[in-house]
Design a protein around this motif. Structure first.
Motif, mmCIF file in Angstrom:
data_model
loop_
_atom_site.group_PDB
_atom_site.id
_atom_site.type_symbol
_atom_site.label_atom_id
_atom_site.label_comp_id
_atom_site.label_asym_id
_atom_site.label_seq_id
_atom_site.Cartn_x
_atom_site.Cartn_y
_atom_site.Cartn_z
ATOM 1 N N MET A 1 0.740 -1.146 0.070
ATOM 2 C CA MET A 1 -0.057 0.108 0.001
ATOM 3 C C MET A 1 0.894 1.249 0.036
ATOM 4 S SD MET A 1 -2.822 0.922 2.902
ATOM 5 C CE MET A 1 -2.889 2.551 3.264
ATOM 6 N N SER A 2 0.540 2.428 -0.607
ATOM 7 C CA SER A 2 1.135 3.450 -0.646
ATOM 8 C C SER A 2 0.652 4.534 -0.016
ATOM 9 C CB SER A 2 1.329 3.997 -2.211
ATOM 10 O OG SER A 2 0.264 4.163 -2.602
ATOM 11 N N ASP A 3 1.454 5.468 0.523
ATOM 12 C CA ASP A 3 1.013 6.533 1.558
ATOM 13 C C ASP A 3 1.471 8.107 0.899
ATOM 14 O OD1 ASP A 3 0.052 5.278 3.927
ATOM 15 O OD2 ASP A 3 2.038 4.754 3.926
ATOM 16 N N ASP A 4 0.582 8.870 1.137
ATOM 17 C CA ASP A 4 0.711 10.364 0.726
ATOM 18 C C ASP A 4 1.322 10.874 2.161
ATOM 19 O OD1 ASP A 4 0.234 10.409 -1.897
ATOM 20 O OD2 ASP A 4 -1.824 10.334 -1.404
ATOM 21 N N VAL A 5 2.342 11.863 2.153
ATOM 22 C CA VAL A 5 2.657 12.550 3.374
ATOM 23 C C VAL A 5 2.937 14.014 2.819
ATOM 24 C CG1 VAL A 5 4.422 12.804 5.071
ATOM 25 C CG2 VAL A 5 4.106 10.580 4.182
ATOM 26 N N LEU A 6 2.242 14.865 3.478
ATOM 27 C CA LEU A 6 2.314 16.427 3.404
ATOM 28 C C LEU A 6 3.039 16.903 4.397
ATOM 29 C CD1 LEU A 6 1.441 18.899 1.996
ATOM 30 C CD2 LEU A 6 -0.663 18.965 3.263
ATOM 31 N N SER A 7 4.476 17.367 4.209
ATOM 32 C CA SER A 7 5.222 17.705 5.182
ATOM 33 C C SER A 7 5.342 19.446 5.062
ATOM 34 C CB SER A 7 6.457 17.302 4.847
ATOM 35 O OG SER A 7 6.628 16.072 5.091
ATOM 36 N N VAL A 8 5.262 19.958 6.166
ATOM 37 C CA VAL A 8 5.430 21.614 6.318
ATOM 38 C C VAL A 8 6.945 21.833 7.109
ATOM 39 C CG1 VAL A 8 4.444 23.459 7.067
ATOM 40 C CG2 VAL A 8 2.950 21.742 6.482
ATOM 41 N N ILE A 9 7.635 22.462 6.313
ATOM 42 C CA ILE A 9 9.040 22.607 6.940
ATOM 43 C C ILE A 9 9.344 23.937 7.100
ATOM 44 C CG2 ILE A 9 9.833 20.422 6.218
ATOM 45 C CD1 ILE A 9 11.078 21.742 3.853
ATOM 46 N N PRO A 10 10.333 24.728 7.727
ATOM 47 C CA PRO A 10 10.834 25.968 7.953
ATOM 48 C C PRO A 10 11.333 26.308 6.297
ATOM 49 C CG PRO A 10 11.342 25.094 9.949
ATOM 50 C CD PRO A 10 10.897 23.985 8.757
ATOM 51 N N THR A 11 11.382 27.389 6.164
ATOM 52 C CA THR A 11 12.298 27.966 4.947
ATOM 53 C C THR A 11 13.591 27.917 5.020
ATOM 54 O OG1 THR A 11 11.846 30.111 5.527
ATOM 55 C CG2 THR A 11 10.377 29.129 3.563
ATOM 56 N N ASP A 12 14.216 28.225 6.273
ATOM 57 C CA ASP A 12 15.589 27.951 6.739
ATOM 58 C C ASP A 12 15.789 26.619 6.958
ATOM 59 O OD1 ASP A 12 18.228 27.786 7.876
ATOM 60 O OD2 ASP A 12 17.699 29.814 9.244
ATOM 61 N N PRO A 13 16.687 25.898 6.486
ATOM 62 C CA PRO A 13 17.046 24.178 6.712
ATOM 63 C C PRO A 13 17.314 24.108 8.248
ATOM 64 C CG PRO A 13 17.835 24.829 4.623
ATOM 65 C CD PRO A 13 17.376 25.985 5.344
ATOM 66 N N TRP A 14 17.939 24.915 8.846
ATOM 67 C CA TRP A 14 18.694 24.693 10.223
ATOM 68 C C TRP A 14 17.726 25.279 11.418
ATOM 69 C CZ3 TRP A 14 21.353 26.065 5.668
ATOM 70 C CH2 TRP A 14 22.375 24.990 5.334
ATOM 71 N N TRP A 15 16.606 25.938 10.779
ATOM 72 C CA TRP A 15 15.802 26.567 12.061
ATOM 73 C C TRP A 15 14.635 25.632 12.824
ATOM 74 C CZ3 TRP A 15 10.804 27.355 13.157
ATOM 75 C CH2 TRP A 15 10.496 28.318 14.286
ATOM 76 N N GLN A 16 14.823 25.860 13.928
ATOM 77 C CA GLN A 16 13.850 24.861 14.701
ATOM 78 C C GLN A 16 13.012 25.740 15.482
ATOM 79 O OE1 GLN A 16 16.284 21.979 16.570
ATOM 80 N NE2 GLN A 16 15.559 20.427 15.289
ATOM 81 N N PRO A 17 11.737 25.528 15.820
ATOM 82 C CA PRO A 17 10.863 26.184 16.954
ATOM 83 C C PRO A 17 10.826 25.566 18.005
ATOM 84 C CG PRO A 17 9.378 24.431 15.622
ATOM 85 C CD PRO A 17 10.757 24.417 15.080
ATOM 86 N N GLU A 18 10.333 26.200 19.134
ATOM 87 C CA GLU A 18 10.249 25.691 20.385
ATOM 88 C C GLU A 18 9.204 24.644 20.382
ATOM 89 O OE1 GLU A 18 12.327 26.717 23.047
ATOM 90 O OE2 GLU A 18 13.458 27.906 21.763
ATOM 91 N N ALA A 19 9.002 23.825 21.496
ATOM 92 C CA ALA A 19 8.316 22.748 21.678
ATOM 93 C C ALA A 19 6.751 23.345 21.716
ATOM 94 C CB ALA A 19 8.440 21.905 22.553
ATOM 95 N N SER A 20 6.585 24.453 22.376
ATOM 96 C CA SER A 20 5.104 25.090 22.549
ATOM 97 C C SER A 20 4.601 25.737 21.163
ATOM 98 C CB SER A 20 5.132 26.137 23.645
ATOM 99 O OG SER A 20 5.982 27.055 23.215
#
Length: 155
Positions: A1-20
């Motif tokens: 079976m195949s899957d579709d995955v929609l990913s949302v990522i920051p435009t800056d590859p190194w940036w990460q948000p806070e957990a909240s």
């Protein structure tokens, strides 16, 4: 079976948000993906990668073009470069493009369908919909505190 995955990522590859911030974004994304009881229920997950990771579109990738000269980039060259850069966690995304000899970033290549690089990712497995709208992406960006882009993978 195949899957579709929609990913949302920051435009800056190194940036990460806070957990909240990420949790608020997950809550918003959950409201944007419909669930039809006749299909697979969407799953929304958050991933903090230790190093930059490739977020690709899987079988959706049709071609890659150069952002400088707009010529098609050889996918064998691209895959070999990915293999080489994977070893160091994609710490260096720069590349001299084989088509025109100019410098660029792997993140700036034009991917048809979109691909990206990120240390943070919101994944929506089997979203039951197509692309997010610009307004939806702006709302997600407001929640995590950074501009975002999207990648739709078929695996």
């Amino acid at each position: 079976m195949s899957d579709d995955v929609l990913s949302v990522i920051p435009t800056d590859p190194w940036w990460q948000p806070e957990a909240s911030q990420a949790e608020r974004a997950r809550g918003l994304v959950t409201t944007l993906v419909p669930w039809n009881p006749d299909s697979i229920e969407p799953e929304v997950s958050l991933t903090w990668h230790e190093s930059v990771a490739l977020v690709d579109c899987g079988a959706n990738l049709e071609r890659i073009t150069c952002p400088r000269c707009e010529n098609e980039v050889d996918t064998d060259w691209w895959r070999a470069l990915l293999d080489d850069r994977y070893e160091d966690g994609f710490n260096d995304l720069s590349a001299v493009l084989p088509c025109c000899g100019r410098q660029s970033s792997l993140a700036d290549l034009h991917y048809d369908w979109p691909c990206g690089f990120a240390r943070f990712e919101i994944e929506i497995w089997n979203p039951g919909r197509s692309w997010l709208t610009e307004g939806e992406l702006a709302a997600i960006a407001a929640e995590i505190g950074h501009p975002v882009r999207q990648v739709m993978a078929h695996i």
